[in-house]
Design an enzyme around this catalytic site. Structure first.
Site, PDB file in Angstrom:
ATOM      1  N   HIS A  80      12.505  37.700  16.793  1.00  9.03           N
ATOM      2  CA  HIS A  80      12.081  39.128  15.899  1.00  9.03           C
ATOM      3  C   HIS A  80      11.603  40.423  16.990  1.00  9.03           C
ATOM      4  O   HIS A  80      12.348  41.757  17.113  1.00  9.03           O
ATOM      5  CB  HIS A  80      11.129  38.957  14.608  1.00  9.03           C
ATOM      6  CG  HIS A  80      11.449  38.422  13.710  1.00  9.03           C
ATOM      7  ND1 HIS A  80      10.939  37.196  12.966  1.00  9.03           N
ATOM      8  CD2 HIS A  80      13.008  37.572  13.394  1.00  9.03           C
ATOM      9  CE1 HIS A  80      11.214  36.869  11.914  1.00  9.03           C
ATOM     10  NE2 HIS A  80      12.741  37.501  12.522  1.00  9.03           N
TER      11      HIS A  80
ATOM     12  N   ARG B  59      25.976  31.320   9.430  1.00 10.25           N
ATOM     13  CA  ARG B  59      26.087  30.415   9.646  1.00 10.25           C
ATOM     14  C   ARG B  59      24.550  29.258   8.804  1.00 10.25           C
ATOM     15  O   ARG B  59      23.152  29.826   9.356  1.00 10.25           O
ATOM     16  CB  ARG B  59      25.370  30.211  11.540  1.00 10.25           C
ATOM     17  CG  ARG B  59      26.284  30.582  12.231  1.00 10.25           C
ATOM     18  CD  ARG B  59      25.106  30.530  13.590  1.00 10.25           C
ATOM     19  NE  ARG B  59      26.628  31.095  14.564  1.00 10.25           N
ATOM     20  CZ  ARG B  59      26.446  32.275  15.369  1.00 10.25           C
ATOM     21  NH1 ARG B  59      25.833  33.418  14.452  1.00 10.25           N
ATOM     22  NH2 ARG B  59      27.550  32.577  15.918  1.00 10.25           N
TER      23      ARG B  59
ATOM     24  N   ARG C  13      29.662  29.279   5.979  1.00 10.06           N
ATOM     25  CA  ARG C  13      29.820  27.693   6.138  1.00 10.06           C
ATOM     26  C   ARG C  13      28.499  26.766   5.568  1.00 10.06           C
ATOM     27  O   ARG C  13      27.896  26.966   6.263  1.00 10.06           O
ATOM     28  CB  ARG C  13      29.830  27.586   8.157  1.00 10.06           C
ATOM     29  CG  ARG C  13      30.427  26.506   9.375  1.00 10.06           C
ATOM     30  CD  ARG C  13      29.934  26.477  10.008  1.00 10.06           C
ATOM     31  NE  ARG C  13      28.757  26.717  11.491  1.00 10.06           N
ATOM     32  CZ  ARG C  13      28.468  26.750  12.436  1.00 10.06           C
ATOM     33  NH1 ARG C  13      29.834  27.273  13.137  1.00 10.06           N
ATOM     34  NH2 ARG C  13      27.119  26.927  12.243  1.00 10.06           N
TER      35      ARG C  13
ATOM     36  N   GLU D 166      37.694  23.878  15.621  1.00 10.41           N
ATOM     37  CA  GLU D 166      36.395  23.852  17.211  1.00 10.41           C
ATOM     38  C   GLU D 166      36.557  22.471  17.954  1.00 10.41           C
ATOM     39  O   GLU D 166      36.172  22.024  18.963  1.00 10.41           O
ATOM     40  CB  GLU D 166      35.477  24.262  17.016  1.00 10.41           C
ATOM     41  CG  GLU D 166      34.880  22.798  15.716  1.00 10.41           C
ATOM     42  CD  GLU D 166      33.762  23.500  14.873  1.00 10.41           C
ATOM     43  OE1 GLU D 166      32.640  24.500  15.452  1.00 10.41           O
ATOM     44  OE2 GLU D 166      33.303  23.126  13.664  1.00 10.41           O
TER      45      GLU D 166
ATOM     46  N   ASN E 209      33.538  28.538  20.788  1.00  7.01           N
ATOM     47  CA  ASN E 209      32.904  27.829  22.138  1.00  7.01           C
ATOM     48  C   ASN E 209      32.780  26.499  22.107  1.00  7.01           C
ATOM     49  O   ASN E 209      32.684  25.715  23.296  1.00  7.01           O
ATOM     50  CB  ASN E 209      31.404  27.865  21.075  1.00  7.01           C
ATOM     51  CG  ASN E 209      30.809  29.937  21.952  1.00  7.01           C
ATOM     52  OD1 ASN E 209      31.717  30.222  22.428  1.00  7.01           O
ATOM     53  ND2 ASN E 209      29.744  29.775  21.070  1.00  7.01           N
ATOM     54  N   ASP E 210      32.482  25.622  20.772  1.00  5.78           N
ATOM     55  CA  ASP E 210      33.197  24.460  20.335  1.00  5.78           C
ATOM     56  C   ASP E 210      34.857  23.834  21.444  1.00  5.78           C
ATOM     57  O   ASP E 210      34.357  22.958  22.002  1.00  5.78           O
ATOM     58  CB  ASP E 210      32.503  23.567  19.685  1.00  5.78           C
ATOM     59  CG  ASP E 210      31.680  23.276  20.024  1.00  5.78           C
ATOM     60  OD1 ASP E 210      30.568  23.256  20.159  1.00  5.78           O
ATOM     61  OD2 ASP E 210      30.674  23.296  18.332  1.00  5.78           O
TER      62      ASP E 210
ATOM     63  N   ARG F 264      28.740  23.312  27.841  1.00  4.67           N
ATOM     64  CA  ARG F 264      27.628  24.194  28.185  1.00  4.67           C
ATOM     65  C   ARG F 264      26.367  24.777  28.577  1.00  4.67           C
ATOM     66  O   ARG F 264      25.892  25.895  29.133  1.00  4.67           O
ATOM     67  CB  ARG F 264      28.222  25.663  27.510  1.00  4.67           C
ATOM     68  CG  ARG F 264      27.874  25.080  25.913  1.00  4.67           C
ATOM     69  CD  ARG F 264      28.213  26.572  24.720  1.00  4.67           C
ATOM     70  NE  ARG F 264      27.773  26.412  23.576  1.00  4.67           N
ATOM     71  CZ  ARG F 264      28.257  25.951  22.829  1.00  4.67           C
ATOM     72  NH1 ARG F 264      29.222  24.914  22.316  1.00  4.67           N
ATOM     73  NH2 ARG F 264      28.207  26.209  20.897  1.00  4.67           N
TER      74      ARG F 264
ATOM     75  N   CYS G  97      35.560  33.311  16.388  1.00  2.00           N
ATOM     76  CA  CYS G  97      34.163  33.336  15.328  1.00  2.00           C
ATOM     77  C   CYS G  97      33.497  33.265  16.836  1.00  2.00           C
ATOM     78  O   CYS G  97      32.216  33.133  16.754  1.00  2.00           O
ATOM     79  CB  CYS G  97      33.836  32.963  14.837  1.00  2.00           C
ATOM     80  SG  CYS G  97      34.045  30.989  14.200  1.00  2.00           S
TER      81      CYS G  97
END
Length: 548
Positions: free
Chosen positions: A188, A295, A331, A430, A453-454, A464, A501
């Site tokens: 934050h 997410r 998702r 993915e 990414n995946d 990664r 995404c």
């Protein structure tokens, strides 16, 4: 030259101000039975005082930074007013510990639990708990809390850490930037720094030992460089970079609210990736046309139980309403891999990314997906909601999910609860398996979203997060690009659309390629939106593109 983790881009040049960490006068000896009531009274008075202070900070933040950032402190107030927290602290006081020691013990216990969570986002919530604990103890001991808004000289702050409440009170005119030893990019504190537009680098080891008060500092959070008492040549160079940075930033401002359309008329939808309600304001501010990925797992994490249907419904409804009739893709729960929930009692695995995660959990813990689908369907009545399922590798999984969605619709209809009967569903691509059978999968769903990414990780067999092999992780590897192209072709052949995404979506080097192969939607991190829009608007593909 020193570096750390960039959380807010910019360049600041100025004198250092070290915020000294004072040692609180916490007595370790136990108290007598007679003093227990007095210590409980001191503690409860401190809670009341802390709540009032945070309410003032919330009001100040709303006025100076914005309503969405002030909502961070609503969470602080909720923690302070949490009966369980007070109960735990009072239990320690009843064991003859002072109010400050009891608070310290309970806060320390909570932080210890949170440190075991592998997810970076939730680990960064530790600073919020520390902030609250520090404030309670300060008020028990009647310590005068130093306000950063009172600093009247132009300085660069150097400290161990900054709490969200301290950061929100920063006076932009005098505090040019800050460097901390602790912290992460999704804390934050970092979010507030971005909103203030203050250059900030966190996670710089031993910075408080390397810098002295009044040292001349260059904080370059564009190139991740920190200089202590640099020479004239470096100062001149950094001043020039600073000037160019502000020029480019001003130029990008005009792209925020423009449509993402190529010179030859191809329209691209630009959405934002979000983890929580707070992220929506930044997404809209940067010109997001939709939420391309929400997410939902972050709603489940950092708790000691599953969120109820009602709790989920309230959050989903708020997100949809905040987007004001713009598309929101949610998702379903993607737990496992690097994200864990202790209360789910998931088994420890040698390779969690190849194991029990996302959809693979649903069939064994069926009530999780049933509750979530009900909450999502109920929320769909308030705007343009689409549901997306993660980690698909087969048609059978889609049949299973569609069956569960049909079941949820039937139950809600029987209970006379309204929902969007024609809600659209999509899946994440993915895994190489999903990419290779994308032609068959596209006949069963309304859209695809590529999780680059995946997809990269699984295609190249590279973890990664593993420093030993992370240099092999390349989202622009020809094999990854070939799979992406195959997925887009399959969806278009069957009249469906494909978005992307993952991090690749915000990589300027990949933008033109992704448009050329037919990607319909980019869902990216909010601050990158203006730059991607700029690239799209300057692209042309009808004739041979010599610059491609």
């Amino acid at each position: 030259m020193i570096s750390g983790i960039i959380v807010s881009k910019g360049i600041a040049l100025g004198k250092a101000l070290l915020i000294n960490l004072y040692k609180k006068n916490i007595k370790k000896e136990k108290i007598s039975k007679k003093k227990i009531k007095l210590e409980i009274k001191k503690f409860l008075k401190s809670i009341k005082k802390s709540v009032n202070q945070i309410k003032k900070i919330k009001k100040y933040t709303e006025k100076k930074i914005g309503k969405d950032k002030s909502e961070i402190f609503e969470g602080h107030i909720m923690i302070l007013q949490d009966d369980e927290l007070s109960k735990d602290i009072i239990n320690y006081i009843n064991k003859k510990y002072t109010a400050e020691i009891s608070t310290k013990k309970v806060i320390k216990k909570q932080i210890k639990k949170m440190r075991k969570i592998k997810n970076k986002y939730l680990k960064n919530r530790i600073i919020d708990i520390k902030d609250i604990g520090k404030r309670i103890i300060d008020n028990i001991l009647n310590v005068n809390i130093k306000k950063l808004s009172k600093i009247d000289k132009k300085v660069i702050l150097i400290c161990k850490d900054l709490t969200p409440s301290e950061t929100s009170e920063i006076n932009k005119k005098n505090i040019l930037g800050f460097i901390t030893e602790l912290g992460g990019e999704t804390s934050h504190t970092s979010i507030i720094a971005k909103s203030l537009g203050i250059p900030a680098i966190v996670g710089v080891k031993n910075i408080t030992k390397q810098v002295k008060n009044k040292d001349f500092i260059i904080l370059d959070s564009i190139n991740n460089e920190i200089y202590i008492n640099p020479n004239k040549e470096i100062i001149t160079l950094k001043k020039k970079i600073k000037k160019n940075f502000f020029k480019n930033k001003q130029k990008l401002e005009i792209f925020k609210n423009l449509k993402a359309i190529t010179l030859d008329g191809k329209k691209i939808k630009i959405g934002a990736n979000i983890n929580k309600i707070d992220d929506i304001c930044l997404a809209k501010k940067n010109g997001a046309q939709s939420i391309g990925l929400y997410r939902t797992e972050f709603l489940y994490m950092g708790k000691n139980r599953l969120p109820t249907e009602e709790e989920q419904f309230i959050v989903y409804k708020k997100i949809i309403e905040k987007m004001k009739n713009k598309e929101v893709i949610m998702r379903t729960l993607d737990i496992g891999g690097d994200k864990s929930c202790k209360y789910l009692n998931l088994p420890k695995e040698e390779n969690p990314f190849l194991g029990y995660r996302a959809i693979r959990i649903y069939s064994k813990k069926i009530n999780i997906i049933r509750t979530q689908l009900r909450a999502m369907l109920r929320a769909s009545n308030f705007g343009k909601l689409k549901i997306m399922f993660p980690m698909i590798i087969s048609l059978e999984e889609i049949y299973f999910l569609k069956k569960e969605l049909k079941r949820a619709k039937k139950k809600l209809k029987e209970e006379n609860i309204s929902f969007n009967k024609n809600i659209k569903i999509g899946i994440m691509i993915e895994t190489p398996a999903a990419a290779l059978i994308s032609d068959s999968l596209s006949k069963e769903v309304d859209f695809f979203s590529i999780g680059s990414n995946d997809l990269t990780q699984y295609t190249l067999a590279v973890d990664r997060g593993n420093d030993l092999v992370s240099h092999l992780y390349d989202p622009m590897h020809p094999s990854v690009m070939k799979l992406i192209k195959m997925v887009v072709k399959s969806s278009h052949k069957n009249g469906k659309w494909t978005g992307i995404c993952g991090e690749l979506a915000s990589n300027p080097l990949a933008t033109k390629f992704l448009i050329k192969i037919g990607i319909d939607e980019f869902s990216i991190n909010s601050p990158e939106i203006p730059n991607i829009k700029k690239i799209i608007r300057k692209s042309y593909f009808k004739k041979k593109n010599k610059t491609f």
